[in-house]
Motif scaffolding. Structure first.
Motif, mmCIF file in Angstrom:
data_model
loop_
_atom_site.group_PDB
_atom_site.id
_atom_site.type_symbol
_atom_site.label_atom_id
_atom_site.label_comp_id
_atom_site.label_asym_id
_atom_site.label_seq_id
_atom_site.Cartn_x
_atom_site.Cartn_y
_atom_site.Cartn_z
ATOM 1 N N SER A 65 0.815 -1.224 0.000
ATOM 2 C CA SER A 65 0.000 0.000 0.000
ATOM 3 C C SER A 65 0.845 1.269 0.000
ATOM 4 O O SER A 65 1.943 1.305 0.557
ATOM 5 N N VAL A 66 0.302 2.279 -0.644
ATOM 6 C CA VAL A 66 0.883 3.619 -0.629
ATOM 7 C C VAL A 66 -0.187 4.550 -0.079
ATOM 8 O O VAL A 66 -1.360 4.435 -0.446
ATOM 9 N N TYR A 67 0.218 5.462 0.801
ATOM 10 C CA TYR A 67 -0.723 6.399 1.423
ATOM 11 C C TYR A 67 -0.519 7.793 0.827
ATOM 12 O O TYR A 67 0.608 8.291 0.797
ATOM 13 N N LEU A 68 -1.618 8.403 0.404
ATOM 14 C CA LEU A 68 -1.533 9.675 -0.328
ATOM 15 C C LEU A 68 -2.431 10.732 0.289
ATOM 16 O O LEU A 68 -3.435 10.430 0.927
ATOM 17 N N ARG A 69 -2.078 11.992 0.013
ATOM 18 C CA ARG A 69 -2.897 13.094 0.500
ATOM 19 C C ARG A 69 -3.047 14.174 -0.582
ATOM 20 O O ARG A 69 -2.169 14.365 -1.413
ATOM 21 N N ALA A 70 -4.180 14.862 -0.542
ATOM 22 C CA ALA A 70 -4.375 16.066 -1.339
ATOM 23 C C ALA A 70 -3.924 17.240 -0.476
ATOM 24 O O ALA A 70 -3.870 17.128 0.752
ATOM 25 N N TYR A 71 -3.603 18.368 -1.102
ATOM 26 C CA TYR A 71 -2.911 19.412 -0.330
ATOM 27 C C TYR A 71 -3.795 20.178 0.637
ATOM 28 O O TYR A 71 -3.266 20.872 1.498
ATOM 29 N N GLU A 72 -5.097 20.068 0.540
ATOM 30 C CA GLU A 72 -5.939 20.681 1.561
ATOM 31 C C GLU A 72 -6.653 19.650 2.443
ATOM 32 O O GLU A 72 -7.586 19.979 3.160
ATOM 33 N N ASP A 73 -6.207 18.408 2.362
ATOM 34 C CA ASP A 73 -6.635 17.420 3.359
ATOM 35 C C ASP A 73 -5.942 17.738 4.677
ATOM 36 O O ASP A 73 -4.725 17.972 4.707
ATOM 37 N N TRP A 74 -6.706 17.730 5.769
ATOM 38 C CA TRP A 74 -6.105 18.041 7.072
ATOM 39 C C TRP A 74 -5.466 16.823 7.719
ATOM 40 O O TRP A 74 -4.489 16.946 8.453
ATOM 41 N N PHE A 75 -6.038 15.644 7.444
ATOM 42 C CA PHE A 75 -5.436 14.436 8.016
ATOM 43 C C PHE A 75 -4.214 14.043 7.198
ATOM 44 O O PHE A 75 -3.990 14.541 6.093
#
Lengths: 326, 326, 326, 326
Positions: A44-54
């Motif tokens: 698995s790879v964990y990703l975020r968008a730039y205005e996600d707070w978590f």
């Protein structure tokens, strides 16, 4: 007086997508949608968008077939976690407490009636940007990425189900969702319902699976909020070989400016380029569309931009074929 | 467990503006902002934006001086109305139950500490479009108007106050608002606070009145949600003699794409052309800006579009001079 | 050295539309597209968009059938008028010098090979805004209207023809147009050509009439230049009963953000919401699309926004049936 | 009859910028503006925007001071090259024929009266995208880049001059430019002129250097054509440490939606997010602004978005100090 209590669920925390093409899927989410990798573990790879707070909102997991791994709902208060878990447990849909996952605390796993895996959670780690990613804009947890047309935050999930009424009832009774909009088909049965726990029109929708299978993912959606970005990302998709299914266009339902594409692993992803409309009325009367009537069908589905949705929109989900017992 | 209860207030229901130039103000709101007149009574005209669900959201009342008549907050449930009224009554700020006004039920009037008049209400009549105003888009209560650059809905109110902390505390303690963003000045005192009861960053802001007077209106805001519309309405204002104070630009605070203009009666009106960002976290940590630091001042006030706000933004409110005893 | 001379034609000056529903057509162009009436005479009304420099660009004339009255091309210099007229006269397509029409000087009328009526003209009256319509923006001849979603200027005309090559040759040889983009069908014959005398990709297009008739109008186009305005006017069309044929979407050809609607009289009108791309190269190599290939068909016709154009786009023109001898 | 001949110059072909910080400048143009490197040679890097048709439009050359290396104008036809060179040669401003540079043929170098280096050229190599950069959109020479907010094409150059009239006359008399808009200051002398050889309002502007030096670069401009992209790139600049001087806003002159930033080497770069207005009239009457009048000053400079331009806009150019004899 139940109305005076906050809903069990407060927000969509993250989703896990299964992909048979992990490298290509990762390219799509990072280079085209501008998401950042925060962690890798196992398959698995964990990703975020730039205005996600978590810390993260998307977990990409290699698997033989595309589909939904799970979706996580954050409860409205820590006190609600055990209470809500117990109520679901009593329905027989519970899967039990989960080992902590990267960036999160204890979570209660369960299935929706069709089988979609979900969890309830409270403790989630917040993203702390390293110095070179820190924005001077304090309500933005991370600098605007310079890759692709960067999505801002996770918005919602849409599940293909075998029976809309059953799933709608589950979401309302056990998770506190309110029914915002619903579509009724020619047989008098619902073909789709849009539900939320916030002024958003939906954090989750359940739509009738045209193949009858159910237990499939229709799409997950990331949010831009600006119409031009739907056009920009569509333009990039055309140029870089990502298949567009429909849009940019504007749904009547939710007033979404939508673009539907298939990420390389096969999952449908919606990019949402609209402010939409928001529901502040605590006494909201569900918007009901009778899609057996031409006017409602046209207005709810494609208010602007195309005359109809392609057939695949009503029959394609992931996985393509649901394996019994999964 | 207070956290598990819904906030006292659910939504901003309407505002009343006072204007010494009622005809010109009416021209502005109808011909330039595309609002519709639904009722006239005494010295007042009642207006609505096309995506307002209630009958009206703006009452324009002729008066010797510009300013705020009152603002109405709808409670989250009818059961909360008397309870909330009693709590305010106990503070000495209550003005008592109000006769029913056009389109609304019983309302409890009170003052904020500085004197701004407000009310709590539950019963509000919904707009039922006549046949020739009915949209096929069922989540839109009225056809998109063909006048001006039509605003979609009432968004928020911003009050000039003599003491930010005092008003922020009142809003939090008696109306259930949560503090979303706040700015601290060089003297360690707050110069502005943005509060909401929903994922919006604010339905109300309180800002320090640069003249020290307080008890004045800074502005009311109507919402577009699309950046281009801020430009369109600014373009129309330039061509039709409406004075623009600032913008289009983008605040850091709330991520608003703003335009501030003065309606002919003298009240400042904000047109908001952004989706902004939304707060779904029940555990939100207030965004704190220290505007004695250049970086925070610049980033919070004018993230994009201009280097500073004009001086008038910090000192002009309506009425220009507050009369003692009003 | 022909290349060193300016083209015969400099710009599209105006178009005349025939309409069997003059009142409804007038409502559409004034209330929905924000055009102004500058003159009425006989069965005709003369209209202008607010950034048109000439007195008018659209003449609406009552007639039994919808269709093109005529289109007027302004020559590049007064010296070219007689010379160009003589050249056309020699082809047998000339109709002779025309009496002066409202706002214009002497004009030479002719037919395209299929029969579409056109004229060459130099003298055209400029619009002088009355005081209450004068903009402080000196490169804008008139204040931005407050009706509908106001179009800015006339952009181009598109003619349905029986034979693309024949008409393309006429436009190149007698009017000085250059071929910017062209589409070739499965039979090796052209199905459409886009031609211009300026950096615009086209002031005129000729497309193969799917019914074989030719001598029909496909559409006229007014220009916004901003994508949002295509969405705004589409939204207004949905709400006010104007039939949308296709869009908003983005053509590959010309990179147009398009919306095609039918004005109440039956003529197709395009609203163009894109800056498009511009051609500055004096040595431009025509962009050639082979629409018998799926990729070129899809990319040229519908780069973004829908998968195909509706069938009517290839067969519907005005008038619906061409009367012999008209 | 001079009016019947095409202008000497057809288009702005490329510009060379000098930068004392070549690595940082390169980062800006590639990572933030999404330009591609096509060649490196000596102290220079050659770059292109994705809708530039020629091989390159920007040459970045390391130098002790920021400033303009040269600007290249493509003539309207090869036959005009020697004729135009001879005419300039006769003025004493010629610098002679230049060795072929990467991607171009013979070029005639000259100075504008103040000293800005320019050249006339015809032969320029067209970009041929390698397979992995080829767009299915045939009027787009290269796929839309996935870096930053990618600019589409070179638009114009703006030169700080000691005397506007002198430079305007040179551009009109020797290069065929037409005067589209001009601003007259309080002393009756021009403070700026906007000139073009196409429907664009300008491919070149000359503005009075507030320091009196002249012979400096005010800015070069790359084009988006979409307002949102001005906001996007401004947002990215704020987050990534690129100083914004002014905007996003909208000039009255040219109707440009502008953003002015300083690339790390110190040169001012404009990003243009507007379709603007276009001039098709061969008989165009110059738009004249009298900026000694408040109304014209405000309307021409900042139609929308801010009340004034910062002082630096009138005094900062590159290089900061012009060395005698350069």
């Amino acid at each position: 007086m139940a109305d005076l209590r906050v809903p069990v669920v407060a927000q969509l925390a993250h989703v896990e997508l299964l992909t048979p093409k992990p490298d290509e899927s990762l390219w799509f989410f990072t280079k085209l949608l501008g998401m950042s990798v925060v962690h890798q573990e196992g398959q698995s790879v964990y990703l975020r968008a730039y205005e996600d707070w978590f810390l993260w909102t998307l977990k990409l997991t290699e698997a033989p077939q595309a589909g939904l791994g799970h979706a996580a709902w954050r409860v409205s208060a820590p006190e609600l976690l055990d209470e809500a878990a117990a109520a679901i447990e009593a329905t027989g849909l519970g899967l039990g407490w989960q080992e902590s996952e990267y960036g999160g605390g204890r979570a209660y796993r369960f299935r929706m009636p069709d089988g979609h895996r979900m969890e309830l959670i409270w403790d989630l780690e917040y993203y702390q940007a390293p110095e070179d990613q820190r924005s001077a804009l304090k309500n933005r947890p991370q600098r605007r990425p310079l890759d692709g047309v960067p999505v801002r935050r996770l918005d919602h999930i849409n599940c293909f189900v075998s029976d809309v009424e059953v799933h709608e009832a589950f979401l309302r009774n056990y998770l506190g969702f309110k029914l915002r909009e619903t579509k009724i088909g020619g047989d008098g049965k619902k073909v789709g319902s849009w539900l939320s726990v916030s002024p958003l029109v939906h954090e989750i929708a359940v739509m009738r699976d045209g193949t009858g299978q159910g237990n499939r993912l229709h799409h997950i959606a990331y949010w831009y909020g600006y119409p031009q970005h739907c056009y920009d990302v569509a333009d990039a998709c055309r140029d870089w070989g990502i298949k567009i299914e429909a849009g940019p266009g504007k749904h009547g339902t939710t007033q979404a400016m939508f673009l539907y594409v298939f990420e390389p692993g096969g999952n449908r992803v919606e990019l949402w380029g609209d402010a939409g409309y928001l529901i502040f009325d605590p006494n909201w009367q569900t918007v009901v569309w009778d899609v057996s009537h031409e006017s409602d069908l046209y207005s709810s589905t494609v208010w602007l931009g195309a005359s109809t949705m392609p057939e695949s929109f009503y029959t394609y989900g992931t996985p393509e074929k649901v394996t019994v017992g999964v």
